[in-house]
Scaffold this motif. Structure first.
Motif, PDB file in Angstrom:
ATOM      1  N   LYS A 272       6.978  13.078 -19.992  1.00  0.00           N
ATOM      2  CA  LYS A 272       6.376  13.785 -21.126  1.00  0.00           C
ATOM      3  C   LYS A 272       7.448  13.997 -22.191  1.00  0.00           C
ATOM      4  CE  LYS A 272       4.011  17.950 -22.604  1.00  0.00           C
ATOM      5  NZ  LYS A 272       3.756  19.369 -22.337  1.00  0.00           N
ATOM      6  N   THR A 273       7.624  12.999 -23.053  1.00  0.00           N
ATOM      7  CA  THR A 273       8.527  13.114 -24.191  1.00  0.00           C
ATOM      8  C   THR A 273       7.856  12.501 -25.404  1.00  0.00           C
ATOM      9  OG1 THR A 273       9.615  10.976 -23.835  1.00  0.00           O
ATOM     10  CG2 THR A 273      10.548  12.874 -22.680  1.00  0.00           C
ATOM     11  N   SER A 274       8.233  12.970 -26.573  1.00  0.00           N
ATOM     12  CA  SER A 274       7.595  12.489 -27.803  1.00  0.00           C
ATOM     13  C   SER A 274       7.900  11.017 -28.055  1.00  0.00           C
ATOM     14  CB  SER A 274       8.063  13.325 -29.001  1.00  0.00           C
ATOM     15  OG  SER A 274       9.471  13.235 -29.138  1.00  0.00           O
ATOM     16  N   GLU A 275       9.008  10.512 -27.482  1.00  0.00           N
ATOM     17  CA  GLU A 275       9.391   9.122 -27.733  1.00  0.00           C
ATOM     18  C   GLU A 275       8.861   8.158 -26.676  1.00  0.00           C
ATOM     19  OE1 GLU A 275      13.581   8.882 -28.201  1.00  0.00           O
ATOM     20  OE2 GLU A 275      13.615  10.195 -29.936  1.00  0.00           O
ATOM     21  N   ASN A 276       8.178   8.652 -25.670  1.00  0.00           N
ATOM     22  CA  ASN A 276       7.658   7.797 -24.612  1.00  0.00           C
ATOM     23  C   ASN A 276       6.321   7.220 -25.050  1.00  0.00           C
ATOM     24  OD1 ASN A 276       6.936   6.538 -22.279  1.00  0.00           O
ATOM     25  ND2 ASN A 276       6.749   8.395 -21.054  1.00  0.00           N
ATOM     26  N   LEU A 277       6.272   5.934 -25.345  1.00  0.00           N
ATOM     27  CA  LEU A 277       5.068   5.319 -25.907  1.00  0.00           C
ATOM     28  C   LEU A 277       3.973   5.106 -24.868  1.00  0.00           C
ATOM     29  CD1 LEU A 277       6.586   2.625 -28.319  1.00  0.00           C
ATOM     30  CD2 LEU A 277       6.172   5.057 -28.707  1.00  0.00           C
ATOM     31  N   VAL A 278       4.337   5.099 -23.579  1.00  0.00           N
ATOM     32  CA  VAL A 278       3.362   4.792 -22.525  1.00  0.00           C
ATOM     33  C   VAL A 278       2.164   5.733 -22.567  1.00  0.00           C
ATOM     34  CG1 VAL A 278       3.036   4.651 -20.025  1.00  0.00           C
ATOM     35  CG2 VAL A 278       5.136   3.800 -21.044  1.00  0.00           C
ATOM     36  N   GLN A 279       2.362   6.974 -23.025  1.00  0.00           N
ATOM     37  CA  GLN A 279       1.284   7.960 -23.028  1.00  0.00           C
ATOM     38  C   GLN A 279       0.258   7.735 -24.136  1.00  0.00           C
ATOM     39  OE1 GLN A 279       3.010  11.887 -24.091  1.00  0.00           O
ATOM     40  NE2 GLN A 279       4.803  10.713 -24.715  1.00  0.00           N
ATOM     41  N   PHE A 280       0.542   6.810 -25.061  1.00  0.00           N
ATOM     42  CA  PHE A 280      -0.373   6.588 -26.185  1.00  0.00           C
ATOM     43  C   PHE A 280      -1.345   5.455 -25.889  1.00  0.00           C
ATOM     44  CE2 PHE A 280       3.404   8.549 -28.080  1.00  0.00           C
ATOM     45  CZ  PHE A 280       2.812   9.603 -28.773  1.00  0.00           C
ATOM     46  N   VAL A 281      -2.582   5.627 -26.321  1.00  0.00           N
ATOM     47  CA  VAL A 281      -3.641   4.669 -26.011  1.00  0.00           C
ATOM     48  C   VAL A 281      -3.384   3.318 -26.673  1.00  0.00           C
ATOM     49  CG1 VAL A 281      -5.137   5.352 -27.945  1.00  0.00           C
ATOM     50  CG2 VAL A 281      -6.152   4.399 -25.867  1.00  0.00           C
ATOM     51  N   TRP A 282      -2.631   3.299 -27.771  1.00  0.00           N
ATOM     52  CA  TRP A 282      -2.415   2.040 -28.494  1.00  0.00           C
ATOM     53  C   TRP A 282      -1.253   1.204 -27.943  1.00  0.00           C
ATOM     54  CZ3 TRP A 282       2.395   3.326 -30.002  1.00  0.00           C
ATOM     55  CH2 TRP A 282       2.655   4.637 -30.460  1.00  0.00           C
ATOM     56  N   TYR A 283      -0.502   1.727 -26.971  1.00  0.00           N
ATOM     57  CA  TYR A 283       0.645   0.982 -26.439  1.00  0.00           C
ATOM     58  C   TYR A 283       0.299   0.294 -25.129  1.00  0.00           C
ATOM     59  CZ  TYR A 283       5.217   0.070 -24.326  1.00  0.00           C
ATOM     60  OH  TYR A 283       6.294  -0.528 -23.721  1.00  0.00           O
ATOM     61  N   SER A 284       0.618  -1.002 -25.025  1.00  0.00           N
ATOM     62  CA  SER A 284       0.379  -1.777 -23.805  1.00  0.00           C
ATOM     63  C   SER A 284       1.669  -2.484 -23.419  1.00  0.00           C
ATOM     64  CB  SER A 284      -0.738  -2.800 -24.020  1.00  0.00           C
ATOM     65  OG  SER A 284      -1.965  -2.159 -24.242  1.00  0.00           O
ATOM     66  N   LYS A 285       2.307  -1.978 -22.381  1.00  0.00           N
ATOM     67  CA  LYS A 285       3.624  -2.491 -21.985  1.00  0.00           C
ATOM     68  C   LYS A 285       3.556  -3.899 -21.418  1.00  0.00           C
ATOM     69  CE  LYS A 285       7.690  -1.251 -19.242  1.00  0.00           C
ATOM     70  NZ  LYS A 285       8.618  -1.316 -20.382  1.00  0.00           N
ATOM     71  N   GLN A 286       2.548  -4.187 -20.620  1.00  0.00           N
ATOM     72  CA  GLN A 286       2.495  -5.459 -19.901  1.00  0.00           C
ATOM     73  C   GLN A 286       1.686  -6.524 -20.638  1.00  0.00           C
ATOM     74  OE1 GLN A 286       4.264  -6.118 -17.247  1.00  0.00           O
ATOM     75  NE2 GLN A 286       5.051  -4.040 -17.018  1.00  0.00           N
ATOM     76  N   VAL A 287       1.660  -6.463 -21.971  1.00  0.00           N
ATOM     77  CA  VAL A 287       0.886  -7.434 -22.748  1.00  0.00           C
ATOM     78  C   VAL A 287       1.838  -8.273 -23.589  1.00  0.00           C
ATOM     79  CG1 VAL A 287      -0.771  -7.678 -24.644  1.00  0.00           C
ATOM     80  CG2 VAL A 287      -1.222  -6.054 -22.802  1.00  0.00           C
ATOM     81  N   ASN A 288       1.799  -9.590 -23.417  1.00  0.00           N
ATOM     82  CA  ASN A 288       2.622 -10.466 -24.241  1.00  0.00           C
ATOM     83  C   ASN A 288       1.816 -10.953 -25.448  1.00  0.00           C
ATOM     84  OD1 ASN A 288       1.059 -12.835 -23.454  1.00  0.00           O
ATOM     85  ND2 ASN A 288       2.193 -12.847 -21.525  1.00  0.00           N
ATOM     86  N   ARG A 289       2.420 -11.764 -26.268  1.00  0.00           N
ATOM     87  CA  ARG A 289       1.787 -12.207 -27.522  1.00  0.00           C
ATOM     88  C   ARG A 289       0.444 -12.893 -27.276  1.00  0.00           C
ATOM     89  NH1 ARG A 289       4.000 -14.307 -32.702  1.00  0.00           N
ATOM     90  NH2 ARG A 289       2.460 -15.730 -33.579  1.00  0.00           N
ATOM     91  N   ASN A 290       0.416 -13.816 -26.318  1.00  0.00           N
ATOM     92  CA  ASN A 290      -0.812 -14.570 -26.078  1.00  0.00           C
ATOM     93  C   ASN A 290      -1.941 -13.668 -25.587  1.00  0.00           C
ATOM     94  OD1 ASN A 290      -2.155 -17.328 -25.642  1.00  0.00           O
ATOM     95  ND2 ASN A 290      -2.388 -16.365 -23.642  1.00  0.00           N
ATOM     96  N   LYS A 291      -1.626 -12.752 -24.647  1.00  0.00           N
ATOM     97  CA  LYS A 291      -2.660 -11.855 -24.131  1.00  0.00           C
ATOM     98  C   LYS A 291      -3.129 -10.881 -25.198  1.00  0.00           C
ATOM     99  CE  LYS A 291      -1.502 -12.269 -19.269  1.00  0.00           C
ATOM    100  NZ  LYS A 291      -0.810 -11.710 -18.108  1.00  0.00           N
ATOM    101  N   ALA A 292      -2.199 -10.469 -26.067  1.00  0.00           N
ATOM    102  CA  ALA A 292      -2.591  -9.599 -27.175  1.00  0.00           C
ATOM    103  C   ALA A 292      -3.608 -10.298 -28.066  1.00  0.00           C
ATOM    104  CB  ALA A 292      -1.359  -9.201 -27.984  1.00  0.00           C
ATOM    105  N   GLU A 293      -3.365 -11.568 -28.363  1.00  0.00           N
ATOM    106  CA  GLU A 293      -4.297 -12.320 -29.216  1.00  0.00           C
ATOM    107  C   GLU A 293      -5.658 -12.481 -28.541  1.00  0.00           C
ATOM    108  OE1 GLU A 293      -2.394 -15.957 -30.349  1.00  0.00           O
ATOM    109  OE2 GLU A 293      -1.032 -14.953 -31.761  1.00  0.00           O
ATOM    110  N   GLU A 294      -5.663 -12.733 -27.223  1.00  0.00           N
ATOM    111  CA  GLU A 294      -6.931 -12.854 -26.494  1.00  0.00           C
ATOM    112  C   GLU A 294      -7.734 -11.553 -26.558  1.00  0.00           C
ATOM    113  OE1 GLU A 294      -6.040 -14.064 -22.529  1.00  0.00           O
ATOM    114  OE2 GLU A 294      -5.627 -16.148 -23.069  1.00  0.00           O
ATOM    115  N   LEU A 295      -7.047 -10.418 -26.339  1.00  0.00           N
ATOM    116  CA  LEU A 295      -7.719  -9.111 -26.372  1.00  0.00           C
ATOM    117  C   LEU A 295      -8.263  -8.793 -27.760  1.00  0.00           C
ATOM    118  CD1 LEU A 295      -5.192  -7.082 -24.195  1.00  0.00           C
ATOM    119  CD2 LEU A 295      -7.582  -7.510 -23.606  1.00  0.00           C
ATOM    120  N   LEU A 296      -7.491  -9.103 -28.799  1.00  0.00           N
ATOM    121  CA  LEU A 296      -7.915  -8.791 -30.170  1.00  0.00           C
ATOM    122  C   LEU A 296      -9.089  -9.671 -30.598  1.00  0.00           C
ATOM    123  CD1 LEU A 296      -4.394  -8.304 -31.799  1.00  0.00           C
ATOM    124  CD2 LEU A 296      -6.058  -6.529 -31.251  1.00  0.00           C
ATOM    125  N   ARG A 297      -9.067 -10.955 -30.219  1.00  0.00           N
ATOM    126  CA  ARG A 297     -10.200 -11.838 -30.561  1.00  0.00           C
ATOM    127  C   ARG A 297     -11.465 -11.401 -29.831  1.00  0.00           C
ATOM    128  NH1 ARG A 297      -6.229 -16.111 -30.038  1.00  0.00           N
ATOM    129  NH2 ARG A 297      -5.628 -16.827 -32.117  1.00  0.00           N
TER     130      ARG A 297
END
Length: 667
Positions: A272-297
């Motif tokens: 629980k820290t303000s700089e820890n992005l994992v707690q935010f709904v918009w952050y996906s740690k295990q997503v690479n460029r290709n998977k990001a494009e698949e999810l967005l399309r």
């Protein structure tokens, strides 16, 4: 007036008070040495949060630590120690020169301290004993004489009141200095008598001890976890929990707001820290460029976006979908690298005119203002309805599963060990159940190894949940992967894969293998048939290390059809010499399988012919779908000498670089 700054560097600190050591007890800290204090901080240099501080006057010893062959579970391999009051602080520097500089500087600052030790322990205090002398008292006298380095002399210890100077005591003049050096000639008993007559050292200021803060570490639950055993603690997504003990890398003991205590899976929570992005709904740690494009399309919404890790460690990318991007003639996906400003204070930005002190602030601003982006950040994609990750076993220290709690469903296939079925544990958790055919493996050896394999928990490894070993047949219970083995997945969808999809598959496998490599674990049979695909199209490595327990002699003979000769390097089929670099060779063949969409390597050749061809330097041809740069990665994996082949961490970077191509920041 503040004390003069002497040194400042990011180092790694080992927890001082934990009874059991694991990689989680090693934390990166910003260390700052001044003429009066040694202080360490959490967080970035510009927004540092103090974790601990030691007055230099309290330090009794500063010295390197002789490792003695012990494994150091962090990336910094050069340890030194700072002994103060009744504590020993272990710090790990990134290089020999860095460590020497810190030890030299500390010794120079404490040379006149009245509390400097006569002796010290040259090796670690670990698991309740000093590794150097095996004494089990933490405050036991040191076993090696402590000296300040040669170019700094030490003043003599003050005489003990009433005690005559020994006539036999020798005083040696230092040829390069005017001071005398009596430290090495003072008896240990006299030194400790002197210590007893002095007032005790001051207690550390309240709140300056890193470990006290770590013991009250507060975490936030990312997922619900319904505890399955009486000693478990159930988690509620978004709830806060105090960590009481980091039992191992996969399970922590925690307390909730009702003072209930129990074990929780470590991958279900985040700091629980303000700089820890994992707690935010918009952050996906295990997503690479290709998977990001698949999810967005798939989302197909104006302003759909994901914040993910960039290929450069410690940096982030915003992937953004726009239905009508200027100059694109239709929908487009842009990848914006989050930049950091130079100097102090630190700022983050996508467009240079708009600077923010944190990434969450940046994202919040661009939700309402495009400010140079192709669209506003409207819809976070990726975490909605995201299923919880696998846990290392169903509970802490639970590897034996009661077979009466298993429900058997449809048959999934048959392997070298026996039939694999889809099933459920306690009628709610879907699992794969392998029934081990009698005589197919060294069962007792495997059951012991299974306890180790269960602790290998990673998003790109098929999770072993446990075994049923109390009666025959033995069952192995693992994570269920909906799309089955990668080989069939490639063949059934031949012609439908993009270059990015194939690279993404290779990256998944390399990340799983990197975790095995980091833990000193060999696969020995890496191939597409031993990787599985789940419902989210994530590829995971399976059956690692299993070949050691096979009783089928044909499988381990280079003459038999079942031996994976076509995936094996020369040192394996000639000398049965396995290493992580033999797994790297197999990975190169797996890449070839992926880029041929499931073809058999050396399909025109028998095994004995392959041995001859590979020994003479022949290698698999470049697949049509593989660019020369991608084929270069395969060829690096197939270098003759194992030491010349890349590591899996290097392969991960190569594949990530091939996947990534950041969009320049907007003007």
């Amino acid at each position: 007036m503040s004390a003069r700054l002497l040194l400042e560097e990011m180092l790694i600190k080992r927890s001082q008070q934990k009874k059991r050591m694991s990689p989680l007890n090693y934390k990166e800290r910003l260390f700052v040495l001044t003429q009066s204090q040694l202080t360490y901080y959490d967080g970035r240099r510009e927004r540092k949060f103090r974790r601990g501080s030691i007055e230099l006057s309290r330090i009794r010893c500063a010295e390197i630590v002789k490792n003695g062959g012990e494994i150091i579970p962090c990336q910094n391999k050069y340890p030194f120690q700072v002994v103060y009051d009744t504590n020993t602080l272990y710090v790990f520097a990134p290089s020999h020169d860095s460590r020497s500089l810190w030890v030299h500087s500390l010794k120079g600052e404490i040379k006149d301290n009245a509390v400097v030790s006569a002796k010290f322990h040259p090796q670690f205090w670990q698991e309740g004993a000093w590794l150097c002398c095996r004494q089990v008292e933490k405050q036991a006298p040191g076993c090696e004489e402590y000296n300040l380095f040669g170019d700094i002399s030490r003043k003599p210890l003050p005489p003990i009141p009433g005690e005559e100077q020994s006539k036999n005591k020798k005083v040696t003049d230092d040829p390069t200095h005017t001071h005398t050096r009596a430290h090495t000639h003072t008896s240990v008993s006299s030194f400790f008598l002197l210590q007893q007559r002095r007032p005790p050292p001051p207690l550390p200021p309240e709140g300056d001890d890193d470990d006290k803060e770590e013991e009250e570490e507060v975490m936030v639950a990312l997922y619900d976890f319904p505890g399955t055993e009486p000693h478990d603690l159930s988690l509620v997504k978004g709830g806060e929990y105090v960590i009481l003990d980091k039992c191992d890398v996969n399970w922590y003991k925690a307390r909730n707001q009702f003072s209930e205590e129990g074990y929780i899976p470590s991958n279900y929570i985040t700091e629980k820290t303000s700089e820890n992005l994992v707690q935010f709904v918009w952050y996906s740690k295990q997503v690479n460029r290709n998977k990001a494009e698949e999810l967005l399309r798939k989302e197909d919404k104006e302003g759909a976006f994901i914040v993910r890790d960039s290929s450069t460690p410690g940096t982030y990318t915003v992937s953004l979908y726009a239905k009508s991007a200027p100059g694109e003639g239709g929908a487009a996906i842009k990848h914006y690298h989050i930049k950091e400003s130079q100097g102090s204070p630190l700022h983050f930005y996508l467009a240079e005119k708009h600077l923010f002190s944190s990434i969450p602030e940046l994202i919040e601003y661009h939700k309402h203002n495009a400010a140079g982006l192709v669209a506003r950040l409207r819809y976070p994609v990726g975490k909605q309805d995201k299923s919880a990750p696998s846990t290392a076993g169903f509970s802490y220290e639970k590897w034996e599963i009661n077979r009466s709690e298993l429900t058997f469903m449809k048959e999934l296939g048959s392997g070298q060990f026996g039939v694999v079925r889809l099933g459920k544990w306690r009628a709610q958790y879907r699992v794969a159940i392998k029934a081990i055919r009698e005589g197919a493996m060294y069962e007792e050896d495997f059951i012991e190894e299974a306890k180790v394999m269960m602790r290998l928990s990673h998003p790109k490894l098929v999770q072993l949940y446990g075994v049923c070993s109390q009666q025959k047949p033995i069952y192995i219970v693992t994570e269920f992967m909906e799309h089955g083995c990668l080989l069939n997945f490639l063949r059934q969808r031949r012609g439908s894969f993009s270059l990015g999809s194939l690279l993404s598959i290779c990256l998944d496998v390399s990340e799983g293998m990197e975790h095995l490599e980091a833990n000193g674990f060999l696969h020995r049979d890496l191939a597409s048939r031993n990787c599985l695909v789940n419902d989210s199209l994530v590829v995971k490595v399976s059956d690692f290390g299993m070949t050691r327990y096979v009783l089928d002699d044909q499988y381990t003979s280079s003459l038999g059809a079942k031996f994976p000769v076509k995936w094996s390097p020369p040192e394996v089929f000639n000398f049965c010499k396995y290493s992580s670099k033999s797994d790297v060779w197999s990975y190169g063949v797996l890449m070839w399988e992926v880029f041929t969409e499931g073809r058999m390597p050396f399909e025109q050749n028998q095994n004995h012919e392959v041995v001859t061809l590979v020994t003479r330097g022949h290698r698999l041809y470049r697949p049509k779908m593989a660019s020369p740069a991608i084929y270069d990665i395969m060829q690096l994996s197939w270098l003759e000498r194992p030491g010349d082949r890349p590591s899996f961490s290097q392969l991960c970077l190569m594949i990530s670089d091939a996947l990534e191509g950041e969009t320049p920041p907007p003007n």
